[in-house]
Design a protein around this motif. Structure first.
Motif, mmCIF file in Angstrom:
data_model
loop_
_atom_site.group_PDB
_atom_site.id
_atom_site.type_symbol
_atom_site.label_atom_id
_atom_site.label_comp_id
_atom_site.label_asym_id
_atom_site.label_seq_id
_atom_site.Cartn_x
_atom_site.Cartn_y
_atom_site.Cartn_z
ATOM 1 N N LEU A 30 5.424 -11.072 -11.362
ATOM 2 C CA LEU A 30 6.120 -11.050 -12.261
ATOM 3 C C LEU A 30 7.732 -11.538 -11.199
ATOM 4 N N VAL A 31 7.968 -11.487 -10.511
ATOM 5 C CA VAL A 31 9.536 -11.233 -10.130
ATOM 6 C C VAL A 31 9.214 -12.745 -10.236
ATOM 7 N N VAL A 32 8.385 -13.528 -8.906
ATOM 8 C CA VAL A 32 8.685 -14.733 -8.776
ATOM 9 C C VAL A 32 8.965 -15.640 -10.277
ATOM 10 N N PHE A 33 7.603 -15.715 -10.616
ATOM 11 C CA PHE A 33 8.261 -16.165 -12.281
ATOM 12 C C PHE A 33 9.126 -15.667 -12.275
ATOM 13 N N VAL A 55 12.007 -19.426 -4.008
ATOM 14 C CA VAL A 55 10.572 -18.913 -4.719
ATOM 15 C C VAL A 55 10.379 -17.859 -3.496
ATOM 16 N N LEU A 56 10.101 -18.611 -2.225
ATOM 17 C CA LEU A 56 9.461 -17.865 -0.942
ATOM 18 C C LEU A 56 10.427 -16.803 -1.002
ATOM 19 N N CYS A 57 11.701 -16.507 -0.450
ATOM 20 C CA CYS A 57 12.386 -15.259 -0.087
ATOM 21 C C CYS A 57 12.044 -14.490 -0.989
ATOM 22 N N ILE A 58 12.867 -15.070 -2.299
ATOM 23 C CA ILE A 58 12.544 -14.119 -3.371
ATOM 24 C C ILE A 58 11.431 -13.217 -3.353
ATOM 25 N N ALA A 59 9.902 -13.885 -3.572
ATOM 26 C CA ALA A 59 8.347 -12.916 -3.409
ATOM 27 C C ALA A 59 8.626 -12.372 -2.045
ATOM 28 N N VAL A 60 9.201 -12.744 -0.871
ATOM 29 C CA VAL A 60 9.034 -11.891 0.349
ATOM 30 C C VAL A 60 9.844 -10.571 0.096
ATOM 31 N N GLY A 61 10.702 -10.999 -0.566
ATOM 32 C CA GLY A 61 11.880 -9.641 -0.657
ATOM 33 C C GLY A 61 11.682 -8.827 -1.953
ATOM 34 N N ALA A 62 10.798 -9.440 -2.399
ATOM 35 C CA ALA A 62 9.708 -8.419 -3.695
ATOM 36 C C ALA A 62 8.746 -7.396 -2.629
ATOM 37 N N LEU A 112 16.835 -15.794 5.527
ATOM 38 C CA LEU A 112 16.392 -17.297 5.893
ATOM 39 C C LEU A 112 17.245 -17.441 4.277
ATOM 40 N N LEU A 113 16.312 -16.586 2.989
ATOM 41 C CA LEU A 113 17.809 -17.850 2.427
ATOM 42 C C LEU A 113 18.992 -18.293 2.369
#
Length: 328
Positions: A30-33, A55-62, A112-113
């Motif tokens: 849901l976070v990635v979406f 998007v990868l960084c946001i997913a990893v952060g979640a 990374l972000l």
């Protein structure tokens, strides 16, 4: 004090699936979406590789937030039927390993972000991880029935981070996406809490049905729903949403209000017994089906809202709205 010492020490060795579960993949999806929706709705040119990195960084952060949450909450997770099978309370992963995973992933995703995209997005991601892991998990969740109201900010920020990654700015429309998720959270989680309150009571978590009672919770669900639906219509007036979004937000919002009214008029949660037939969240007794229906529809409605915005912007469909000078 919330630590993992209470977790069982004898169990099967951890598998890679256990470490994936630590990162709460369903929440991560849901976070990635929503983050992708924010990134695309910004209507700003961004290199596909940088967009993918964001998007990868946001997913990893979640995922980092989830691991830190499972480390700290192992004591209460072990007392609730819905969460007792998680890797740390079940003993498949040691608390120290979950903590280490959360810290490493947090540092990796934020740095990374920042280095690859921009430091505004990285700062927002760092704040989101801190807010969820420290403010919500370590403080709000155990101290106030407003825990998911205030703590909902963490789950509402991903589209803002996505927008910031694309543009380096966070205009009104970015915060409007945040507001939609933020105001969606209370009705969504309190509907669930109406038929899982026994779990929360056993664990000592002051969820609203436990502290204020079912009747008060049903009333607050209706109030928040009445505030939530108009916010869902707001993108039509700020140049963010188009005709398709207007139809989805209006018709879905009407259904949301009908279901919230039915919960308000029901006796969901009054029996003060476990209202589930098994470990599933949807297999419930007849007395709480109205709450179950609102919980399920709330997920569908939020998904449709963001999917429609995403589709409109990907297809380049014209937006409706007044000329308010709101940058997209």
């Amino acid at each position: 004090m919330a630590m993992t010492d209470a977790a069982p020490r004898t169990a099967l060795p951890a598998r890679w699936q256990d470490y994936l579960q630590l990162m709460k993949p369903r929440v991560m999806s849901l976070v990635v979406f929503t983050a992708i929706t924010g990134l695309i709705c910004a209507n700003a040119p961004i290199h596909p590789v940088l967009g993918a990195v964001a998007v990868l960084c946001i997913a990893v952060g979640a995922g980092a937030s989830g691991a830190l949450n499972m480390w700290f909450d192992a004591d209460i997770d072990s007392k609730m039927r819905r969460t007792r099978g998680r890797p740390v309370p079940a003993g498949r992963v040691q608390g120290a390993d979950a903590l280490a995973l959360g810290i490493v992933l947090s540092l990796f995703s934020v740095m990374l972000l920042g280095m690859a995209v921009n430091w505004l997005a990285a700062g927002l991601l760092a704040f989101t991880i801190f807010f969820y892991a420290v403010v919500y998990t370590m403080w709000l969740k155990r101290s106030t029935p407003q825990n998911i109201v205030i703590g909902g900010l963490a789950g509402a920020l991903p589209p803002v981070i996505g927008w910031a990654a694309a543009t380096g700015t966070v205009p009104l429309n970015a915060w409007l996406l945040c507001a939609i998720i933020f105001m969606w959270t209370p009705a969504h989680f309190w509907a669930l809490a109406l038929y899982t309150s026994e779990d929360y009571e056993k664990a000592g978590v002051p969820m609203m049905p436990v502290t204020a009672g079912a009747a008060s919770t049903r009333k607050q669900i209706l109030i928040y729903s009445l505030l939530f639906v108009p916010i869902c219509l707001a993108p039509v007036f700020t140049g963010l949403g188009g005709v398709a979004y207007l139809a989805v937000s209006a018709l879905g919002g009407l259904m949301f209000l009908v279901l919230a009214w039915r919960v308000f008029r029901s006796r969901a949660g009054d029996t003060h017994t476990d209202e589930r037939k098994d470990d599933g969240l949807y297999d419930v007794k007849a007395s709480v089906k109205d709450a179950r229906n609102l919980f399920a529809f709330s997920i569908l409605y939020l998904t449709l809202l963001f999917a429609t915005l995403l589709a409109e912007h990907l297809m380049g469909l014209p937006a409706l709205g007044l000329s308010l000078g709101v940058p997209l």
